[in-house]
Write an enzyme that holds these catalytic residues in place. Structure first.
Site, short mmCIF file in Angstrom:
data_model
loop_
_atom_site.label_atom_id
_atom_site.label_comp_id
_atom_site.label_asym_id
_atom_site.label_seq_id
_atom_site.Cartn_x
_atom_site.Cartn_y
_atom_site.Cartn_z
N GLY A 257 5.29 18.82 52.92
CA GLY A 257 5.18 19.95 52.02
C GLY A 257 3.79 20.54 51.99
N CYS A 373 -0.64 10.45 44.35
CA CYS A 373 0.35 10.73 43.31
C CYS A 373 0.40 9.54 42.36
CB CYS A 373 1.72 11.05 43.89
SG CYS A 373 2.41 9.79 45.00
#
Length: 429
Positions: A257, A373
């Site tokens: 992404g 993350c």
């Protein structure tokens, strides 16, 4: 076997007892059920993993002795049944009957009486069982004790909000391909398609959907007009700020992404997408192909650049290091049960090593964006602070007013977006 509750029990057993990720085992289970039952299978698996300590607590009370060894899968079937009774709109009689019937598919019809009794007793004692579970911290918050403690220490004023957010279904964000449509133009297309969405301040390429939908119902999705990507994840490419003609490394790039976003923002880029997992690297290529973008894909270990680096330095590096993924628990509830406290120290050591090994690949005057993350300081601000202290030519670039040399970086918590961390470092000329 195509009984959805039996498949849920087997999937949960593979995750919790055998240590496999939900991403590994759920697709295979979903392939065995009818299309109309796939959502139920996912709901059962995600739901049980979110509520696991409470479900275990109830069963300790309701079962004379836990089901062990070869019978462990049936313990998970009981969790599936209780979860339905407690959290789903399935009529109670149907939840009990269908869960008991799943034993036929699991080739254990002799346990029907036991499972039926446990579920009926849960119905009768539900209020008392829930009250008792709420006196136990890991049941009240449905997170492992080590993680609760870590979040309490790191965020003394926000820890309960973080744990509560992890128990919710994550929102669906879209990244608009600015080379095809402006965000406003794409919002208009969504409105025409009767899909409700809105812009969010601070996320210039993003729209937030009111409710999730099938990606192929999104205008132009197959042609690359948009991609599904959390709002905080979209910050990475904007911090890299690619300029035409630059040579950029996206280390640990899968599923791609961020690679695609970088390529959408500037022309004539030479982007290398690096990942050590061939299967996940294939997903990067799938994303590139859908949008019509090109990058050099390299299956290699970021911690060992001597094995793959061509000695030509990069203008910019996005270093999205392997991490605990504790910022995306609401999307991957199995993380809570696959991670251990000891993993964090090991991950921090790996991150430190990768930072040191990748830094020489950056040009003098170039920019490195460190990303995780995770919500844990050991992987984030502590990691970056230590790197700055030991690296003479590393210059910290503040991303906001509170981003200081002592408290470096930009921490997103799992609320509107997922939990992400970024720090921007340039190499002294």
């Amino acid at each position: 076997m195509n009984n959805v509750r039996a498949l849920a029990a087997e999937t949960l057993y593979q995750v919790v007892d055998q240590g496999l990720s939900l991403n590994q085992v759920l697709p295979a289970a979903a392939a065995k059920v009818a299309v109309k039952e796939k959502a139920l299978l996912q709901q059962l698996c995600y739901g049980v993993l979110r509520q696991l300590p409470s479900l275990e607590h109830y069963c300790r009370t309701l079962l004379t002795k836990p089901l062990k060894g070869k019978q462990r899968v049936f313990q998970f079937l009981v969790y599936v049944g209780i979860y339905q009774l407690q959290h789903m709109r399935t009529p109670a009689h149907a939840a009990v009957a269908e869960t008991v019937n799943a034993l036929q598919a699991l080739q254990a019809p002799g346990l029907k009486g036991l499972v039926n009794a446990v579920l009926r007793n849960f119905q009768r004692q539900q209020a008392e069982l829930e009250a008792a579970a709420n006196q136990v911290e890991v049941c009240l918050y449905n997170h492992p004790g080590w993680f609760i403690k870590a979040v309490q220490e790191a965020y003394p004023e926000k820890w309960q909000t973080i744990l509560a957010a992890n128990q919710q279904q994550a929102p669906m964000w879209l990244r608009i391909n600015q080379s095809q449509y402006s965000t406003d133009q794409y919002l208009a297309l969504l409105t025409e398609a009767n899909i409700v969405a809105r812009k969010v301040d601070g996320f210039c390429d993003a729209v937030l959907l009111e409710k999730p939908c099938d990606v192929f119902s999104l205008p132009g999705f197959a042609e690359g007009a948009c991609s599904v990507q959390d709002g905080a994840a979209q910050i990475a490419a904007r911090l890299i700020a690619p300029q035409a003609g630059e040579r950029i490394l996206d280390a640990c790039a899968a599923p791609g992404g961020k690679t695609c976003h970088i390529l959408e923002l500037a022309d004539n880029l030479a982007v290398t997408a690096l990942d050590c997992d061939e299967t996940r690297l294939a997903r990067v290529q799938e994303n590139l192909s859908r949008i019509g973008l090109q990058a050099q894909l390299l299956c290699a270990d970021a911690a060992n650049p001597d094995a793959w680096w061509d000695k030509e330095t990069f203008d910019k590096i996005l270093l999205d290091v392997p991490c605990s993924a504790t910022g995306v628990i609401r999307r991957h509830p199995d993380i809570k049960w696959l991670r251990r406290a000891a993993d964090i120290e090991q991950l921090a050591l790996l991150q430190s090593s990768i930072l040191d090994k990748i830094w020489p690949l950056l040009k003098t005057g170039g920019t490195l964006v460190y990303a995780t993350c995770s919500v844990l300081p050991q992987e984030n601000k502590d990691q970056v602070k230590a790197f700055l202290a030991r690296t003479d030519d590393a210059i910290h670039q503040p991303l906001h007013d509170l981003d200081t040399h002592e408290q470096p970086g930009w921490q997103f918590l799992p609320e509107l977006t997922d939990g992400f961390y970024y720090a921007k470092i340039t190499k002294r000329p």
